[in-house]
Design an enzyme around this catalytic site. Structure first.
Site, PDB file in Angstrom:
ATOM      1  N   ASP A   1       0.833  -1.204   0.000  1.00 36.67           N
ATOM      2  CA  ASP A   1       0.000   0.000   0.000  1.00 36.67           C
ATOM      3  C   ASP A   1       0.868   1.255   0.000  1.00 36.67           C
ATOM      4  O   ASP A   1       1.477   1.613   1.011  1.00 36.67           O
ATOM      5  CB  ASP A   1      -0.920  -0.025   1.217  1.00 36.67           C
TER       6      ASP A   1
ATOM      7  N   CYS B   1      -9.118   8.942 -10.018  1.00 41.73           N
ATOM      8  CA  CYS B   1     -10.290   9.773  -9.728  1.00 41.73           C
ATOM      9  C   CYS B   1     -10.027  11.212 -10.160  1.00 41.73           C
ATOM     10  O   CYS B   1      -9.046  11.825  -9.738  1.00 41.73           O
ATOM     11  CB  CYS B   1     -10.623   9.719  -8.235  1.00 41.73           C
TER      12      CYS B   1
ATOM     13  N   HIS C   1     -31.578 -16.257  15.371  1.00 41.97           N
ATOM     14  CA  HIS C   1     -32.998 -16.538  15.572  1.00 41.97           C
ATOM     15  C   HIS C   1     -33.265 -16.690  17.063  1.00 41.97           C
ATOM     16  O   HIS C   1     -32.345 -16.854  17.880  1.00 41.97           O
ATOM     17  CB  HIS C   1     -33.371 -17.826  14.833  1.00 41.97           C
TER      18      HIS C   1
ATOM     19  N   GLU D   1     -28.240 -22.639   8.295  1.00 45.57           N
ATOM     20  CA  GLU D   1     -27.162 -23.038   9.202  1.00 45.57           C
ATOM     21  C   GLU D   1     -26.305 -24.122   8.560  1.00 45.57           C
ATOM     22  O   GLU D   1     -26.754 -24.853   7.664  1.00 45.57           O
ATOM     23  CB  GLU D   1     -27.769 -23.554  10.511  1.00 45.57           C
TER      24      GLU D   1
END
Length: 403
Positions: A147, A177, A275, A344
């Site tokens: 980076d 950009c 749940h 699940e």
């Protein structure tokens, strides 16, 4: 988006897996992408092995001017690859620079005509490259994200040479950009909080950082379709406006391109809940498709009241196709979408049994699972690794709907 998670509560941070911030039920496996381990490869006194499925380590090299979202994107890539089981490390050259010369450096330090500054920054890049090579070739890492701006052809050639010397594949991700609003928003949202500007007033920080961008622009060289045609790369224009890819090589690079074309930068909230208690929960049995217990139905009502207080605009509810999740969501007045992919983990022949019953009926399977829960697959059932791959398309769908 409101998701109902049906993941087993057994997976917790204490088991060595960490949570990405957006999806609290997703877990990292830092041992690499592993095939399901057969019974013949395990014994009750032998730890399971995890063969590497990535033939060559890879460097993902970020490219772009400051304030284009490189560090944000690098962290997102690292989180995604960690989740799918890739051993990855994010290496930020800026951290080396702050350590070597201090954080508070004016824009002049980044001037390409500043020979002393250029040499200091190059030294930091060498140290970061050493860390990358050590991680990939010594520590058994699979992917490293390098980076930095890497904004000149000379700097990128340095990284290419390091990778060739150490048999590391390289993939460039360039963020371009020219939308002034996006750039200004990024500067104000991120750079004002940067350690580079601790103690600066907001106006002084903005002024200096804009000047830093100008310094980089004088020497910036974008990836060129002709000059860089032999390398693998992806160019992203204005966040998600346009994409340009070249020479995509292998499964991981293809997955990276797919991911980059789906991620977003816009904020949104995702509420996750298990749940309510089911009748199988009461008896200690796993899996199945039982109804909610009386306590589970009370939880569903309490959940409804909580959601009403949140006053969520354009609420979308996703559940699995199991009764316990559908019944948990039913009291909420909103459209409910059921996804088989959210079911699940399927325990196969052990479905509907308690862990005590599994230990008695399938003692070897119980031991295998205890050695490596992430990669263990139930007889005629699934592993947690299977579950991760099953959930991946759901994650992408949720992201796409937020774009």
């Amino acid at each position: 988006v409101f998701l109902l998670s049906t993941m087993s509560s057994e997976f917790k941070e204490g088991n060595g897996y960490s949570y990405p911030t957006d999806y609290k039920f997703l877990h990292q496996n830092m041992d690499g992408i592993c095939p399901i381990i057969s019974k013949s490869s395990l014994s009750t006194n032998q730890a399971p092995t995890c063969p590497q499925l990535i033939s060559d380590p890879m460097c993902i090299c970020m490219v772009g001017l400051p304030a284009r979202g490189k560090t944000y994107t690098a962290k997102r890539i690292s989180r995604y690859f960690s989740w799918i089981g890739v051993k990855i490390k994010d290496i930020n050259v800026g951290n080396y620079r702050r350590e070597a010369v201090g954080a508070q450096k004016s824009a002049d330090f980044f001037d390409p005509n500043n020979e002393e500054g250029m040499e200091k920054r190059m030294q930091c890049a060498r140290r970061a490259a050493d860390e990358m090579v050590d991680f990939l070739n010594v520590q058994g890492g699979q992917v490293a994200v390098f980076d930095a701006t890497n904004s000149t052809r000379a700097r990128r050639q340095f990284i290419i040479d390091i990778c060739k010397l150490n048999s590391i594949k390289i993939f460039f991700v360039e963020l371009i950009c020219d939308d002034g609003e996006i750039i200004e928003e990024n500067i104000k949202d991120v750079k004002l909080l940067s350690p580079d500007y601790v103690g600066y007033s907001a106006d002084d920080a903005l002024s200096d950082f804009r000047e830093r961008i100008k310094k980089y622009q004088t020497a910036y060289q974008t990836l060129d379709p002709k000059l860089d045609r032999e390398y693998s790369w992806l160019k992203v224009y204005n966040v998600d406006e346009r994409y340009e890819a070249n020479k995509i090589d292998g499964h991981l690079q293809a997955k990276l391109v797919y991911y980059m074309m789906n991620i977003h930068t816009r904020p949104r909230s995702i509420y996750l809940t298990r749940h309510g208690e089911s009748k199988f929960n009461q008896s200690g049995k796993i899996g199945g498709n039982s109804d909610l217990s009386e306590r589970g139905r009370k939880y569903a009502q309490a959940l409804k009241e909580f959601i009403q207080k949140e006053n969520i605009k354009d609420l979308k509810i996703w559940t699995s196709q199991l009764k316990r999740t559908i019944q948990t969501a039913e009291p909420i007045n909103s459209t409910i979408q059921q996804w088989h992919a959210l079911n699940e983990l399927y325990a196969g022949e052990c479905d509907g049994l308690s862990y005590e019953e599994i230990q008695v009926k399938y003692p070897k399977e119980f031991a295998y699972r205890d050695q490596d829960k992430y990669n263990y697959r139930y007889p005629r059932g699934e592993s947690y690794q299977d579950l991760v791959h099953r959930l991946e398309p759901i994650i992408m769908v949720s992201v796409c709907q937020c774009r």
